[in-house]
Design an enzyme around this catalytic site. Structure first.
Site, mmCIF file in Angstrom:
data_model
loop_
_atom_site.group_PDB
_atom_site.id
_atom_site.type_symbol
_atom_site.label_atom_id
_atom_site.label_comp_id
_atom_site.label_asym_id
_atom_site.label_seq_id
_atom_site.Cartn_x
_atom_site.Cartn_y
_atom_site.Cartn_z
ATOM 1 C CE1 TYR A 132 45.106 59.093 52.291
ATOM 2 C CE2 TYR A 132 43.837 59.996 50.805
ATOM 3 C CZ TYR A 132 44.827 59.445 51.090
ATOM 4 O OH TYR A 132 45.410 58.818 50.033
ATOM 5 C CE LYS A 190 43.176 56.703 51.496
ATOM 6 N NZ LYS A 190 44.634 55.870 51.357
HETATM 7 C C1 HMN Z 1 43.428 57.459 47.374
HETATM 8 O O1 HMN Z 1 43.335 58.675 48.174
HETATM 9 O O2 HMN Z 1 43.050 57.350 46.255
HETATM 10 C C2 HMN Z 1 44.540 56.475 47.758
HETATM 11 O O3 HMN Z 1 43.775 55.554 48.683
HETATM 12 C C3 HMN Z 1 45.696 56.764 47.726
HETATM 13 C C4 HMN Z 1 46.502 55.549 47.912
HETATM 14 O O4 HMN Z 1 46.758 55.140 49.400
HETATM 15 C C5 HMN Z 1 47.786 55.487 47.006
HETATM 16 N N1 HMN Z 1 48.818 56.515 47.806
HETATM 17 C C6 HMN Z 1 48.861 57.641 46.959
HETATM 18 O O5 HMN Z 1 48.463 57.761 45.897
HETATM 19 C C7 HMN Z 1 49.767 58.614 47.497
HETATM 20 C C8 HMN Z 1 48.607 54.201 47.079
HETATM 21 O O6 HMN Z 1 47.539 53.405 46.720
HETATM 22 C C9 HMN Z 1 49.638 54.196 46.175
HETATM 23 O O7 HMN Z 1 49.196 54.487 44.719
HETATM 24 C C10 HMN Z 1 50.503 52.874 46.339
HETATM 25 O O8 HMN Z 1 50.657 52.544 47.569
HETATM 26 C C11 HMN Z 1 51.801 52.927 45.311
HETATM 27 O O9 HMN Z 1 52.650 53.789 45.954
#
Ligand code: HMN
Length: 288
Positions: A135, A161
């Site tokens: 990740y 990811k």
């Molecule tokens: C997780 O680990 O829960 C995720 O998949 C995180 C996800 O990639 C989110 N990134 C972070 O929280 C840093 C995105 O969905 C993010 O919330 C979104 O792109 C808005 O910036």
């Protein structure tokens, strides 16, 4: 990992008003999302508030999810922790309860060396038969291309990811590491570019609440209809950029409730919309 593609919500973990894990709400959310057509679930990641929970709680959440999913869609269990010892324990448990794959942030906080990070993933993948999705996320320290290449050489590390502010490495990973190294694009506001650059799927917070937009976007990119994909990305981004400054995970949870799957609340110090008045004003702003 190559069988897990498409749109995967980074599943929220519902807590009740007293911050206890709410099993009933969890089961309802799983059914709600599968009913809406998502291609898999990414459990106890950042959006799932993994680092707010004890290892026992993380295990319980995963058990409830795999039990409710009953093989209908693949489940990726995020088992990341700072110590290899703890991650292996979570990984073995994930395998035992039927998760299809593992994912992990690199160990963080102490600024571990690249060799230590490589040993972390090597030890975890050696401890189970499940594939690992490393990740890459700013919150835990981005890898960079050379490190992704090193990680891809570890037996069992089958993909990444990729949640980073630039996307050129997605294309480079596919070209130089191999087209079978699976990539999930993790920035929801750039889902279209991640997919256009070669990602096999998308994993993110907003697929809990507006999965249809991204299922359609995924289909549009696969069909080569970039105009349609861009129009859908614009809709998604309107929701994302409205939500980000407003306690995003808590707001996503309430917006799920408005659609029939009450995702409860977040653990402190995340903020919440506990009162009906707070929730109503959020809803009114959303509508506007
Ligand atoms: C997780 O680990 O829960 C995720 O998949 C995180 C996800 O990639 C989110 N990134 C972070 O929280 C840093 C995105 O969905 C993010 O919330 C979104 O792109 C808005 O910036």
């Amino acid at each position: 990992l190559s069988k897990i593609t498409g749109v995967l919500p980074a599943l929220v973990t519902p807590f009740d008003e007293n911050e206890n894990f709410d099993e009933g709400r969890m089961r309802a959310i799983v059914d709600f999302l599968i009913g809406r057509g998502v291609d898999g679930l990414y459990v106890t990641g950042s959006t799932g508030e993994a680092f707010m929970m004890s290892p026992e709680e993380r295990k319980r959440v995963l058990e409830v999810v795999t039990d409710e999913v009953k093989g209908r869609v693949p489940v990726i269990a995020h088992i990341g922790a700072i110590s290899t010892h703890l991650s292996i324990d979570l990984a073995r448990h994930a395998e035992k309860v039927g998760a299809d794959a593992l994912s992990s942030v690199p160990p963080f906080y102490w600024g571990f060396s690249q060799d230590q990070v490589v040993s972390y993933y090597t030890d975890i993948t050696a401890s189970t038969g499940l594939p690992m999705c490393a990740y890459n996320v700013p919150l835990a320290g981005l890898f960079g291309f050379d490190m992704i290449k090193r990680l891809a050489e570890i037996p069992g590390v089958e993909g990444i990811k990729y949640t980073a502010p630039t996307h050129h490495d997605i294309m480079r990973v596919k070209a130089e590491i191999g087209s079978d190294f699976v990539i999930y694009s993790g920035a929801d506001e750039m889902a279209m570019s991640g997919l256009a650059f070669g990602a096999d799927g998308i994993i993110g917070s907003f697929y809990n609440t507006i999965p249809e937009i991204y299922l359609a976007l995924y289909a549009a990119v696969k069909a080569g209809d970039m105009a349609e994909a861009k129009a859908l990305q614009e809709v998604g981004n309107a929701v994302i950029f409205f939500t980000l400054p407003r306690n995003p995970i808590a707001a996503i949870k309430r917006s799920m409730a408005w659609q029939g799957a009450d995702a409860g609340y977040c653990r402190k110090p995340f903020g919440n919309f506990y009162s009906a008045a707070e929730e109503e004003s959020l809803k009114a702003e959303f509508r506007a």
